[in-house]
Design a protein around this motif. Sequence first.
Motif, PDB file in Angstrom:
ATOM      1  N   UNK A  52       4.987  -1.269 -17.887  1.00 12.75           N
ATOM      2  CA  UNK A  52       3.787  -2.066 -18.188  1.00 12.75           C
ATOM      3  C   UNK A  52       3.032  -1.518 -19.396  1.00 12.75           C
ATOM      4  N   UNK A  53       2.997  -0.191 -19.532  1.00  8.22           N
ATOM      5  CA  UNK A  53       2.349   0.410 -20.708  1.00  8.22           C
ATOM      6  C   UNK A  53       3.116   0.032 -21.972  1.00  8.22           C
ATOM      7  N   UNK A  54       4.454   0.141 -21.932  1.00  6.93           N
ATOM      8  CA  UNK A  54       5.274  -0.245 -23.089  1.00  6.93           C
ATOM      9  C   UNK A  54       5.133  -1.732 -23.400  1.00  6.93           C
ATOM     10  N   UNK A  55       5.102  -2.555 -22.358  1.00  8.25           N
ATOM     11  CA  UNK A  55       4.932  -3.999 -22.529  1.00  8.25           C
ATOM     12  C   UNK A  55       3.612  -4.304 -23.243  1.00  8.25           C
ATOM     13  N   UNK A  56       2.559  -3.632 -22.825  1.00  3.96           N
ATOM     14  CA  UNK A  56       1.239  -3.858 -23.431  1.00  3.96           C
ATOM     15  C   UNK A  56       1.199  -3.390 -24.884  1.00  3.96           C
ATOM     16  N   UNK A  57       1.688  -2.177 -25.134  1.00  4.60           N
ATOM     17  CA  UNK A  57       1.637  -1.627 -26.496  1.00  4.60           C
ATOM     18  C   UNK A  57       2.475  -2.468 -27.456  1.00  4.60           C
ATOM     19  N   UNK A  58       3.704  -2.800 -27.050  1.00  2.23           N
ATOM     20  CA  UNK A  58       4.554  -3.612 -27.931  1.00  2.23           C
ATOM     21  C   UNK A  58       3.984  -5.019 -28.093  1.00  2.23           C
ATOM     22  N   UNK A  59       3.354  -5.538 -27.045  1.00  2.00           N
ATOM     23  CA  UNK A  59       2.715  -6.854 -27.149  1.00  2.00           C
ATOM     24  C   UNK A  59       1.590  -6.855 -28.172  1.00  2.00           C
ATOM     25  N   UNK A  60       0.811  -5.783 -28.206  1.00  2.00           N
ATOM     26  CA  UNK A  60      -0.285  -5.682 -29.185  1.00  2.00           C
ATOM     27  C   UNK A  60       0.290  -5.600 -30.598  1.00  2.00           C
ATOM     28  N   UNK A  61       1.355  -4.807 -30.791  1.00  2.00           N
ATOM     29  CA  UNK A  61       1.998  -4.734 -32.112  1.00  2.00           C
ATOM     30  C   UNK A  61       2.493  -6.101 -32.560  1.00  2.00           C
ATOM     31  N   UNK A  72       0.809  -1.233   0.000  1.00  2.00           N
ATOM     32  CA  UNK A  72       0.000   0.000   0.000  1.00  2.00           C
ATOM     33  C   UNK A  72       0.837   1.276   0.000  1.00  2.00           C
ATOM     34  N   UNK A  73       2.145   1.138   0.107  1.00  2.00           N
ATOM     35  CA  UNK A  73       3.025   2.300   0.150  1.00  2.00           C
ATOM     36  C   UNK A  73       2.953   3.046  -1.175  1.00  2.00           C
ATOM     37  N   UNK A  74       2.797   4.365  -1.107  1.00  2.00           N
ATOM     38  CA  UNK A  74       2.657   5.138  -2.334  1.00  2.00           C
ATOM     39  C   UNK A  74       3.059   6.587  -2.082  1.00  2.00           C
ATOM     40  N   UNK A  75       3.285   7.318  -3.163  1.00  2.00           N
ATOM     41  CA  UNK A  75       3.512   8.747  -3.095  1.00  2.00           C
ATOM     42  C   UNK A  75       4.931   9.150  -2.750  1.00  2.00           C
ATOM     43  N   UNK A  76       5.210  10.402  -3.051  1.00  2.00           N
ATOM     44  CA  UNK A  76       6.510  10.982  -2.767  1.00  2.00           C
ATOM     45  C   UNK A  76       6.497  11.632  -1.391  1.00  2.00           C
ATOM     46  N   UNK A  77       7.678  11.971  -0.887  1.00  2.00           N
ATOM     47  CA  UNK A  77       7.811  12.604   0.414  1.00  2.00           C
ATOM     48  C   UNK A  77       8.178  11.580   1.469  1.00  2.00           C
ATOM     49  N   UNK A  78       8.975  12.008   2.450  1.00  2.00           N
ATOM     50  CA  UNK A  78       9.359  11.096   3.523  1.00  2.00           C
ATOM     51  C   UNK A  78      10.800  10.649   3.440  1.00  2.00           C
ATOM     52  N   UNK A  79      11.572  11.265   2.561  1.00  2.00           N
ATOM     53  CA  UNK A  79      12.978  10.911   2.486  1.00  2.00           C
ATOM     54  C   UNK A  79      13.345  10.160   1.222  1.00  2.00           C
ATOM     55  N   UNK A  80      14.631   9.864   1.110  1.00  2.00           N
ATOM     56  CA  UNK A  80      15.191   9.270  -0.107  1.00  2.00           C
ATOM     57  C   UNK A  80      14.536   7.934  -0.463  1.00  2.00           C
ATOM     58  N   UNK A  81      14.419   7.021   0.508  1.00  2.00           N
ATOM     59  CA  UNK A  81      13.912   5.680   0.187  1.00  2.00           C
ATOM     60  C   UNK A  81      12.457   5.725  -0.282  1.00  2.00           C
ATOM     61  N   UNK A  82      11.642   6.619   0.286  1.00  2.00           N
ATOM     62  CA  UNK A  82      10.249   6.741  -0.147  1.00  2.00           C
ATOM     63  C   UNK A  82      10.170   7.305  -1.566  1.00  2.00           C
ATOM     64  N   UNK A 124      12.544   7.120  -3.853  1.00  2.00           N
ATOM     65  CA  UNK A 124      13.064   6.098  -4.764  1.00  2.00           C
ATOM     66  C   UNK A 124      11.986   5.058  -5.066  1.00  2.00           C
ATOM     67  N   UNK A 125      11.254   4.626  -4.039  1.00  2.00           N
ATOM     68  CA  UNK A 125      10.182   3.644  -4.238  1.00  2.00           C
ATOM     69  C   UNK A 125       9.103   4.214  -5.155  1.00  2.00           C
ATOM     70  N   UNK A 126       8.749   5.486  -4.971  1.00  2.00           N
ATOM     71  CA  UNK A 126       7.738   6.118  -5.823  1.00  2.00           C
ATOM     72  C   UNK A 126       8.217   6.185  -7.271  1.00  2.00           C
ATOM     73  N   UNK A 127       9.501   6.496  -7.478  1.00  2.00           N
ATOM     74  CA  UNK A 127      10.057   6.532  -8.838  1.00  2.00           C
ATOM     75  C   UNK A 127      10.024   5.140  -9.455  1.00  2.00           C
ATOM     76  N   UNK A 128      10.369   4.115  -8.660  1.00  2.00           N
ATOM     77  CA  UNK A 128      10.310   2.741  -9.172  1.00  2.00           C
ATOM     78  C   UNK A 128       8.891   2.350  -9.583  1.00  2.00           C
ATOM     79  N   UNK A 129       7.903   2.790  -8.807  1.00  2.00           N
ATOM     80  CA  UNK A 129       6.509   2.501  -9.175  1.00  2.00           C
ATOM     81  C   UNK A 129       6.121   3.219 -10.472  1.00  2.00           C
ATOM     82  N   UNK A 130       6.601   4.457 -10.647  1.00  2.00           N
ATOM     83  CA  UNK A 130       6.346   5.171 -11.901  1.00  2.00           C
ATOM     84  C   UNK A 130       6.984   4.447 -13.080  1.00  2.00           C
ATOM     85  N   UNK A 131       8.227   3.989 -12.886  1.00  2.00           N
ATOM     86  CA  UNK A 131       8.905   3.240 -13.947  1.00  2.00           C
ATOM     87  C   UNK A 131       8.188   1.924 -14.238  1.00  2.00           C
TER      88      UNK A 131
END
Length: 193
Positions: A150-159, A126-136, A138-145
Amino acid sequence: MKIKYKLIKKIHLYAGLSTTALLIMFILTSYLMIYHKSFSHESTKETQLLDVEQNLASEAEWTQWIEGNNITGRLVRSELNKQENPFQEYAHAGGNTRITYLSEQNKMEVVQTHKSTSDALEGIHRLRGFGGGFSYNLYAILLDLLGISLILFTITGIFMWMKLLKHDKWAWIVFVCGFLYFSFTLIYLTYII
């Protein structure tokens, strides 16, 4: 400009590989959430009363005291309690810490709650969002990535699917059934429950 099929395959492969570890984590923590009653949820509380050397009047003094006493987590609440004493609450996946400044006694009450292992793992889910220090952050950036992958995986999979299976009747049936299942689940969870 024509997109090369080999490039689409590589993007699909790398996007899939980059999501594997986080998806496995989400699958395992989802299992714990689905079978919630099968696991222990006993948390432990630990209360300490600490002397405060100076009056904590400013935000900088609070921050200095928190850092000096190794209070970890993300700030989730900062208010006054019923006795008009200021308190702050910090949360992380494994529990939370509530610190209350008892101004009349010039003491700090520190109440730490430690979650059970299963609840801590659910907290990671359930951890989400930015703020709270470096590790939080970094985790938010990893979730964005993860989302971008997943979007790229889906689009390329359809192609890829359109090139290889565009005349395969069963592939279309599976694709349409998957889309209908997702749509029904989304509508059911949004409007019916």
